[in-house]
Design a protein around this motif. Structure first.
Motif, PDB file in Angstrom:
ATOM      1  N   ALA A   1     108.901  57.252  59.968  1.00 49.30           N
ATOM      2  CA  ALA A   1     108.432  58.197  60.428  1.00 49.30           C
ATOM      3  C   ALA A   1     107.508  58.875  61.853  1.00 49.30           C
ATOM      4  O   ALA A   1     107.277  59.570  62.566  1.00 49.30           O
ATOM      5  N   TYR A   2     107.205  57.328  62.009  1.00 46.22           N
ATOM      6  CA  TYR A   2     106.434  57.665  63.652  1.00 46.22           C
ATOM      7  C   TYR A   2     106.994  56.867  64.513  1.00 46.22           C
ATOM      8  O   TYR A   2     106.784  57.187  65.654  1.00 46.22           O
ATOM      9  N   ILE A   3     108.289  57.330  64.934  1.00 50.06           N
ATOM     10  CA  ILE A   3     109.119  57.223  66.195  1.00 50.06           C
ATOM     11  C   ILE A   3     109.713  58.461  65.962  1.00 50.06           C
ATOM     12  O   ILE A   3     110.327  58.686  65.245  1.00 50.06           O
ATOM     13  N   THR A   4     109.389  59.457  66.657  1.00 51.60           N
ATOM     14  CA  THR A   4     110.457  60.233  67.603  1.00 51.60           C
ATOM     15  C   THR A   4     110.798  60.883  68.551  1.00 51.60           C
ATOM     16  O   THR A   4     109.935  60.110  69.595  1.00 51.60           O
ATOM     17  N   GLY A   5     111.714  61.035  69.447  1.00 52.07           N
ATOM     18  CA  GLY A   5     111.770  61.315  70.728  1.00 52.07           C
ATOM     19  C   GLY A   5     112.355  59.957  71.412  1.00 52.07           C
ATOM     20  O   GLY A   5     112.400  60.072  73.069  1.00 52.07           O
ATOM     21  N   GLN A   6     113.033  59.828  70.994  1.00 55.69           N
ATOM     22  CA  GLN A   6     113.602  58.526  70.927  1.00 55.69           C
ATOM     23  C   GLN A   6     115.247  57.957  71.834  1.00 55.69           C
ATOM     24  O   GLN A   6     115.749  58.113  70.825  1.00 55.69           O
TER      25      GLN A   6
ATOM     26  N   GLY B   1     112.801  66.310  57.400  1.00 58.31           N
ATOM     27  CA  GLY B   1     113.999  66.164  58.023  1.00 58.31           C
ATOM     28  C   GLY B   1     113.946  65.081  58.886  1.00 58.31           C
ATOM     29  O   GLY B   1     112.904  64.271  59.558  1.00 58.31           O
ATOM     30  N   ARG B   2     115.008  64.867  59.618  1.00 63.89           N
ATOM     31  CA  ARG B   2     115.952  63.698  59.991  1.00 63.89           C
ATOM     32  C   ARG B   2     117.087  63.724  60.929  1.00 63.89           C
ATOM     33  O   ARG B   2     117.911  64.077  60.774  1.00 63.89           O
ATOM     34  N   ILE B   3     117.031  64.232  62.240  1.00 67.62           N
ATOM     35  CA  ILE B   3     118.072  64.565  63.353  1.00 67.62           C
ATOM     36  C   ILE B   3     118.165  63.230  63.711  1.00 67.62           C
ATOM     37  O   ILE B   3     117.114  62.541  64.680  1.00 67.62           O
ATOM     38  N   VAL B   4     119.554  62.312  63.904  1.00 71.23           N
ATOM     39  CA  VAL B   4     119.798  61.458  64.742  1.00 71.23           C
ATOM     40  C   VAL B   4     120.679  62.001  65.188  1.00 71.23           C
ATOM     41  O   VAL B   4     121.834  62.413  65.173  1.00 71.23           O
ATOM     42  N   ASN B   5     120.547  62.170  66.576  1.00 71.94           N
ATOM     43  CA  ASN B   5     121.970  62.565  68.135  1.00 71.94           C
ATOM     44  C   ASN B   5     122.652  61.496  68.380  1.00 71.94           C
ATOM     45  O   ASN B   5     122.123  60.616  68.896  1.00 71.94           O
ATOM     46  N   VAL B   6     124.154  61.550  68.337  1.00 75.00           N
ATOM     47  CA  VAL B   6     124.835  59.928  68.519  1.00 75.00           C
ATOM     48  C   VAL B   6     125.151  60.350  70.023  1.00 75.00           C
ATOM     49  O   VAL B   6     125.698  60.868  70.240  1.00 75.00           O
ATOM     50  N   VAL B   7     124.885  59.959  71.035  1.00 75.12           N
ATOM     51  CA  VAL B   7     124.923  60.261  72.713  1.00 75.12           C
ATOM     52  C   VAL B   7     125.360  59.060  72.993  1.00 75.12           C
ATOM     53  O   VAL B   7     126.593  58.516  72.440  1.00 75.12           O
ATOM     54  N   SER B   8     125.063  58.032  74.478  1.00 73.60           N
ATOM     55  CA  SER B   8     125.761  57.575  75.112  1.00 73.60           C
ATOM     56  C   SER B   8     125.404  56.598  76.172  1.00 73.60           C
ATOM     57  O   SER B   8     124.198  57.315  77.055  1.00 73.60           O
TER      58      SER B   8
ATOM     59  N   GLY C   1     106.767  67.197  60.592  1.00 75.02           N
ATOM     60  CA  GLY C   1     107.668  65.798  59.285  1.00 75.02           C
ATOM     61  C   GLY C   1     109.226  65.648  59.378  1.00 75.02           C
ATOM     62  O   GLY C   1     109.545  65.310  58.885  1.00 75.02           O
ATOM     63  N   ILE C   2     109.488  66.288  60.940  1.00 74.10           N
ATOM     64  CA  ILE C   2     110.532  66.522  60.885  1.00 74.10           C
ATOM     65  C   ILE C   2     111.368  65.009  62.147  1.00 74.10           C
ATOM     66  O   ILE C   2     110.371  65.408  63.458  1.00 74.10           O
ATOM     67  N   THR C   3     111.731  64.530  62.382  1.00 75.31           N
ATOM     68  CA  THR C   3     111.504  63.223  63.386  1.00 75.31           C
ATOM     69  C   THR C   3     113.445  63.728  64.683  1.00 75.31           C
ATOM     70  O   THR C   3     114.494  63.861  63.284  1.00 75.31           O
ATOM     71  N   VAL C   4     113.597  63.597  65.602  1.00 75.38           N
ATOM     72  CA  VAL C   4     115.190  63.933  66.541  1.00 75.38           C
ATOM     73  C   VAL C   4     115.116  62.584  67.365  1.00 75.38           C
ATOM     74  O   VAL C   4     114.019  62.634  68.151  1.00 75.38           O
ATOM     75  N   ASN C   5     115.893  61.596  66.993  1.00 78.57           N
ATOM     76  CA  ASN C   5     115.976  60.677  67.739  1.00 78.57           C
ATOM     77  C   ASN C   5     117.667  60.528  68.262  1.00 78.57           C
ATOM     78  O   ASN C   5     118.322  61.468  67.272  1.00 78.57           O
ATOM     79  N   ALA C   6     118.141  59.661  68.906  1.00 75.92           N
ATOM     80  CA  ALA C   6     119.214  59.420  69.403  1.00 75.92           C
ATOM     81  C   ALA C   6     119.545  58.405  69.400  1.00 75.92           C
ATOM     82  O   ALA C   6     118.587  57.270  70.004  1.00 75.92           O
TER      83      ALA C   6
ATOM     84  N   ILE D   1     120.246  64.403  75.132  1.00 76.88           N
ATOM     85  CA  ILE D   1     119.193  63.468  75.333  1.00 76.88           C
ATOM     86  C   ILE D   1     117.983  63.571  75.517  1.00 76.88           C
ATOM     87  O   ILE D   1     116.884  63.637  75.072  1.00 76.88           O
ATOM     88  N   GLY D   2     117.799  64.963  76.820  1.00 74.55           N
ATOM     89  CA  GLY D   2     116.669  65.572  76.834  1.00 74.55           C
ATOM     90  C   GLY D   2     116.731  67.084  75.711  1.00 74.55           C
ATOM     91  O   GLY D   2     115.388  66.676  75.719  1.00 74.55           O
ATOM     92  N   ALA D   3     117.819  67.313  75.199  1.00 71.11           N
ATOM     93  CA  ALA D   3     117.134  68.517  74.157  1.00 71.11           C
ATOM     94  C   ALA D   3     116.633  67.715  73.259  1.00 71.11           C
ATOM     95  O   ALA D   3     115.441  68.167  71.718  1.00 71.11           O
ATOM     96  N   THR D   4     117.303  66.726  72.850  1.00 74.69           N
ATOM     97  CA  THR D   4     116.896  65.326  71.681  1.00 74.69           C
ATOM     98  C   THR D   4     114.692  64.648  71.883  1.00 74.69           C
ATOM     99  O   THR D   4     114.172  65.631  71.471  1.00 74.69           O
ATOM    100  N   LYS D   5     114.892  65.093  73.315  1.00 79.62           N
ATOM    101  CA  LYS D   5     112.918  64.623  73.370  1.00 79.62           C
ATOM    102  C   LYS D   5     111.671  65.892  73.782  1.00 79.62           C
ATOM    103  O   LYS D   5     111.221  65.843  72.747  1.00 79.62           O
ATOM    104  N   ALA D   6     113.247  67.260  74.028  1.00 81.82           N
ATOM    105  CA  ALA D   6     112.270  68.396  73.559  1.00 81.82           C
ATOM    106  C   ALA D   6     111.946  68.629  71.895  1.00 81.82           C
ATOM    107  O   ALA D   6     110.749  69.413  71.814  1.00 81.82           O
ATOM    108  N   LEU D   7     112.723  68.762  71.366  1.00 74.44           N
ATOM    109  CA  LEU D   7     113.031  69.581  70.196  1.00 74.44           C
ATOM    110  C   LEU D   7     111.858  68.534  69.601  1.00 74.44           C
ATOM    111  O   LEU D   7     111.606  68.957  68.423  1.00 74.44           O
ATOM    112  N   ALA D   8     112.102  66.920  69.258  1.00 69.22           N
ATOM    113  CA  ALA D   8     111.027  66.049  68.497  1.00 69.22           C
ATOM    114  C   ALA D   8     109.650  66.477  68.851  1.00 69.22           C
ATOM    115  O   ALA D   8     108.296  67.013  67.930  1.00 69.22           O
TER     116      ALA D   8
END
Length: 242
Positions: free
Chosen positions: A227-232, A133-140, A175-180, A161-168
């Motif tokens: 795939a190797y980019i997460t929590g960013q 999975g790929r989760i992308v959060n639009v922050v600011s 196999g799931i990445t979480v970025n913002a 942003i904090g939740a992005t880093k924690a969930l990642a």
């Protein structure tokens, strides 16, 4: 069928991301709150980009609507995989904190922060089952730097942003990445009231960004190649705050 769900997909950055995901071959789920005409416009652009899509109406600030509409869709479409989730829906209600009303705080927190939890939790179960999975959060920029008059908005986006880093850290092994993505000044409905001629002097590239430029970054983070980019947190701000 592989799907991409974009909240707040009827206009602005959300629309641009919907169209970009369509160009990548995803069946696009376009969430909107109230403006059916704009949502239909987005759907038409998705089709013009060569893919398929559908509209899902629910208010991301209302956890019961999220559960009813999104859960019902997931249960009814076992052959559809939500492979990409873009948490994009958001609102602003700017005011100096000394004069901020409780509703201004509550509505911004529910729409920008609480929605991340309720939408992501539902979609995450399928991603965990499929181990992708790929989760992308639009922050600011506001959530990174903090902006006067946006204590509520800055707090909500900083929370995501904090939740992005924690969930990642929780789901990386599956196999799931979480970025913002943290946009700066982007030419959308939310920035129409701003004086671009004055503000662009603060931006090293001397202009506001385009929604399509944010969408391009979202597509990269949503791709198998990332795939190797997460929590960013990727800033898309023309160098305004680097």
């Amino acid at each position: 069928m592989k799907c991409a769900l974009i909240t707040g997909g009827s206009r602005g950055i959300g629309r641009a991301i919907c169209v970009k995901m369509a160009a990548l071959g995803y069946h696009v789920l376009i969430n909107y709150k109230s403006n059916l005409e704009e949502a239909q416009n987005t759907l038409e652009q998705v089709k013009q980009a060569g893919s398929t899509g559908e509209i899902l109406q629910f208010d991301v600030s209302d956890k019961e609507q999220i559960k009813q509409v999104l859960s019902a869709w997931i249960d009814a479409h076992e052959d559809h995989e939500i492979e990409v989730l873009v948490n994009n829906a958001g609102i602003r209600a700017d005011s100096l904190m000394a004069w901020m009303e409780e509703d201004q705080w509550d509505n911004v927190m529910k729409t920008n922060l609480d929605s991340f939890f309720y939408v992501t939790r539902l979609v995450l179960n399928g991603m965990l089952t499929r181990k992708y999975g790929r989760i992308v959060n639009v922050v600011s920029l506001s959530g990174i730097k903090g902006l006067a008059g946006q204590t509520n908005y800055s707090a909500a986006k900083a929370g995501v942003i904090g939740a992005t880093k924690a969930l990642a850290q929780e789901v990386g092994r599956q196999g799931i990445t979480v970025n913002a993505l943290a946009p700066g000044f982007i030419r959308t409905d939310m920035t129409e009231e701003l004086d671009e001629k004055e503000l662009r002097n603060l931006i090293p590239v001397r202009r506001f960004g385009k929604p399509e430029e944010v969408a391009h970054a979202a597509a990269f983070l949503a791709s198998p190649d990332a795939a190797y980019i997460t929590g960013q947190i990727l800033s898309v701000n023309g160098g305004l705050y680097s």
